[in-house]
Design a protein around this motif. Structure first.
Motif, PDB file in Angstrom:
ATOM      1  N   LYS A  57      18.728  13.983  51.697  1.00  0.00           N
ATOM      2  CA  LYS A  57      18.220  13.141  50.601  1.00  0.00           C
ATOM      3  C   LYS A  57      18.699  11.700  50.782  1.00  0.00           C
ATOM      4  O   LYS A  57      17.970  10.747  50.531  1.00  0.00           O
ATOM      5  N   ASP A  85      18.361  22.495  42.767  1.00  0.00           N
ATOM      6  CA  ASP A  85      17.245  22.434  41.831  1.00  0.00           C
ATOM      7  C   ASP A  85      16.551  21.070  41.868  1.00  0.00           C
ATOM      8  O   ASP A  85      17.171  20.049  41.594  1.00  0.00           O
ATOM      9  N   ALA A  86      15.305  21.070  42.223  1.00  0.00           N
ATOM     10  CA  ALA A  86      14.488  19.851  42.154  1.00  0.00           C
ATOM     11  C   ALA A  86      13.026  20.272  42.309  1.00  0.00           C
ATOM     12  O   ALA A  86      12.739  21.247  42.996  1.00  0.00           O
ATOM     13  N   TRP A 140      10.518  19.974  44.248  1.00  0.00           N
ATOM     14  CA  TRP A 140      10.219  19.390  45.567  1.00  0.00           C
ATOM     15  C   TRP A 140       8.733  19.132  45.782  1.00  0.00           C
ATOM     16  O   TRP A 140       8.334  18.067  46.260  1.00  0.00           O
ATOM     17  N   TRP A 177       7.503  16.275  43.684  1.00  0.00           N
ATOM     18  CA  TRP A 177       7.957  14.978  44.204  1.00  0.00           C
ATOM     19  C   TRP A 177       7.190  14.605  45.468  1.00  0.00           C
ATOM     20  O   TRP A 177       6.820  13.446  45.658  1.00  0.00           O
ATOM     21  N   ASP A 204      11.697  10.120  37.780  1.00  0.00           N
ATOM     22  CA  ASP A 204      12.725  10.965  38.425  1.00  0.00           C
ATOM     23  C   ASP A 204      12.807  10.693  39.922  1.00  0.00           C
ATOM     24  O   ASP A 204      13.897  10.594  40.493  1.00  0.00           O
ATOM     25  N   GLU A 239      15.902   9.158  42.023  1.00  0.00           N
ATOM     26  CA  GLU A 239      16.404   9.936  43.147  1.00  0.00           C
ATOM     27  C   GLU A 239      16.517   9.048  44.395  1.00  0.00           C
ATOM     28  O   GLU A 239      17.507   9.079  45.124  1.00  0.00           O
ATOM     29  N   GLY A 265      19.638  10.330  46.365  1.00  0.00           N
ATOM     30  CA  GLY A 265      19.744  11.768  46.116  1.00  0.00           C
ATOM     31  C   GLY A 265      20.994  12.203  45.376  1.00  0.00           C
ATOM     32  O   GLY A 265      21.261  13.405  45.283  1.00  0.00           O
ATOM     33  N   ASP A 292      21.430  13.611  40.286  1.00  0.00           N
ATOM     34  CA  ASP A 292      21.808  14.837  39.577  1.00  0.00           C
ATOM     35  C   ASP A 292      23.290  15.189  39.771  1.00  0.00           C
ATOM     36  O   ASP A 292      23.960  15.565  38.798  1.00  0.00           O
ATOM     37  N   ARG A 298      16.401  15.332  32.634  1.00  0.00           N
ATOM     38  CA  ARG A 298      17.175  15.858  33.780  1.00  0.00           C
ATOM     39  C   ARG A 298      18.571  16.312  33.346  1.00  0.00           C
ATOM     40  O   ARG A 298      19.083  17.307  33.834  1.00  0.00           O
ATOM     41  N   GLN A 348      20.441  20.163  33.455  1.00  0.00           N
ATOM     42  CA  GLN A 348      21.754  20.513  34.007  1.00  0.00           C
ATOM     43  C   GLN A 348      22.574  21.239  32.933  1.00  0.00           C
ATOM     44  O   GLN A 348      23.222  22.250  33.199  1.00  0.00           O
ATOM     45  N   TRP A 362       8.962  19.654  32.222  1.00  0.00           N
ATOM     46  CA  TRP A 362       9.996  20.231  33.093  1.00  0.00           C
ATOM     47  C   TRP A 362      10.760  21.340  32.376  1.00  0.00           C
ATOM     48  O   TRP A 362      10.988  22.406  32.931  1.00  0.00           O
TER      49      TRP A 362
END
Ligand SMILES: C[S@@+](CC[C@H](N)C(=O)[O-])C[C@H]1O[C@@H](n2cnc3c(N)ncnc32)[C@H](O)[C@@H]1O
Length: 351
Positions: free
Chosen positions: A17, A81-82, A84, A87, A147, A151, A156, A159, A195, A199, A225
């Motif tokens: 990332k 967790d993302a 992917w 994105w 997001d 990121e 990266g 989070d 986000r 978490q 989400w």
């Protein structure tokens, strides 16, 4: 053996990332200098010592993120967790959005908001293109890219930095250990696209979670989400952190991540006072935001560059602000603070 492999996979993911984030910024900066030189910000070169300090802080962040998962504060799966696929699908839109961002920056236009925004519904300081982003916080388009943009900005680590609120939150909630977990209410102020709530949900699967934000578009994205999770849906409320629509003493925990640096000093003061009001005595507040000059002077150039590249009108004031004194003036006790890469985390208790 399985743990070692998972840890290696996590480290490889974070390094991947980071490479993508650095490469994206390198290429987009070169392109901007070529296509829109007037919009190119004048940044200061990063001293070699600071690069080493950043690498060390990044490694320490990965280590604590892994350790706290191993301690059972949150599941190891959270480290991976993302969204992917989402994105990947949105990444081209980040590029397509850039020319308008460069344009706004070169024209110093920081109030380019959708025409249908009811400005009376928002405080003046909010009606700006923070980060020069298209529509500020006031459209679904902006919420859909946020997001991914964060990121990339943090290579990266967004989070992992957000997750640093979990340990002080969980520890603070032990003051209510005699209550069923389902009766604990935790509020995330300025939840954005949710986000942090995601978490926190992994750490507190039974607690009642509430997210507050001024942007209905960001809350819609948060709902998208969060509704994918199997647990109880957090309650999402549109409102101002300076005057929250919650009863006094109605929350046992409050978090607030990456908001303070986007507020003028008086609004920062009001938000902290409001967090104090909505907490029950014994409740815990955990704030996370950019590191500051007093705790991380070695990152001064990075803080200065952040302010030069992005429209962040209150950041210069924020990095000089004494948040611990503000917490203490609001009535909080047991104030503690730690730094994790570019994020400072404060925790405090309402006596
Ligand atoms: C930098 S984003 C942080 C969002 C989220 N906490 C995160 O970690 O990504 C700032 C958020 O604060 C919200 N915001 C700004 N001023 C606010 C206020 N006075 N009351 C509530 N939300 C606010 C914005 O709409 C935006 O979603």
């Amino acid at each position: 053996m399985a743990d070692t492999l998972t840890k290696l996979a996590y480290q490889a993911l974070q390094q991947g990332k980071s490479l993508v984030g650095v490469a994206h910024k390198e290429v987009s900066t070169k392109l901007m200098e070529l296509v829109a030189p007037k919009g190119a910000p004048k940044t200061r070169p990063i001293p070699p010592q600071m690069l080493m300090d950043l690498q060390a802080a990044n490694a320490a962040l990965m280590e604590i993120d892994w350790d706290e998962a191993e301690q059972g504060l949150y599941p190891t799966s959270l480290l991976f967790d993302a969204p992917w696929l989402d994105w990947a699908a949105r990444y081209p839109m980040v590029w397509l959005d850039m020319p308008s961002t460069w344009n706004r920056r070169s024209e110093r236009n920081v109030s380019d908001l959708p025409a249908d925004v009811e400005s009376d519904n928002y405080p003046d300081y909010y009606l700006q293109n923070f980060h020069h982003q298209t529509d500020g916080y006031l459209s679904d388009h902006s919420a859909s890219l946020y997001d991914l943009q964060v990121e990339i900005l943090f290579n990266g680590t967004a989070d992992p930095m957000r997750r640093r609120v979990i340990k002080p939150l969980v520890q603070g909630l032990r003051a209510f250990a005699e209550r069923p977990a389902s009766q604990l209410r935790v509020l995330d102020v300025a939840t954005g696209t949710g986000r942090t709530l995601r978490q926190v949900r992994a750490a507190l699967p039974q607690a009642q979670l509430v997210g507050l934000d001024l942007s209905s578009a960001y809350l819609r994205q948060a709902n998208r989400w969060l509704s994918q999770l199997p647990d109880e849906l957090p309650q999402l409320v549109q409102g101002n952190g300076e005057s929250m629509p919650f009863a006094s003493g109605s929350m046992q925990g409050v978090t607030c991540v990456f908001l303070l640096h986007e507020l003028p000093g008086d609004a920062r003061h009001n938000v902290i006072d409001e967090c104090f009001r909505v907490l029950e005595p014994g409740g815990v507040l955990v704030l996370a935001d950019s590191v500051q000059l007093a705790d991380s002077p070695q990152f001064e150039t990075a803080m200065d560059n952040f302010r030069r590249v992005f429209h962040e009108p209150y950041y210069a004031d924020y990095i000089r602000d004494d948040i611990a004194s503000r917490l203490s003036a609001a009535g909080f006790s047991g104030i503690r603070a730690t730094s994790h890469l570019m994020t400072r985390v404060w925790s405090a208790t309402k006596p």
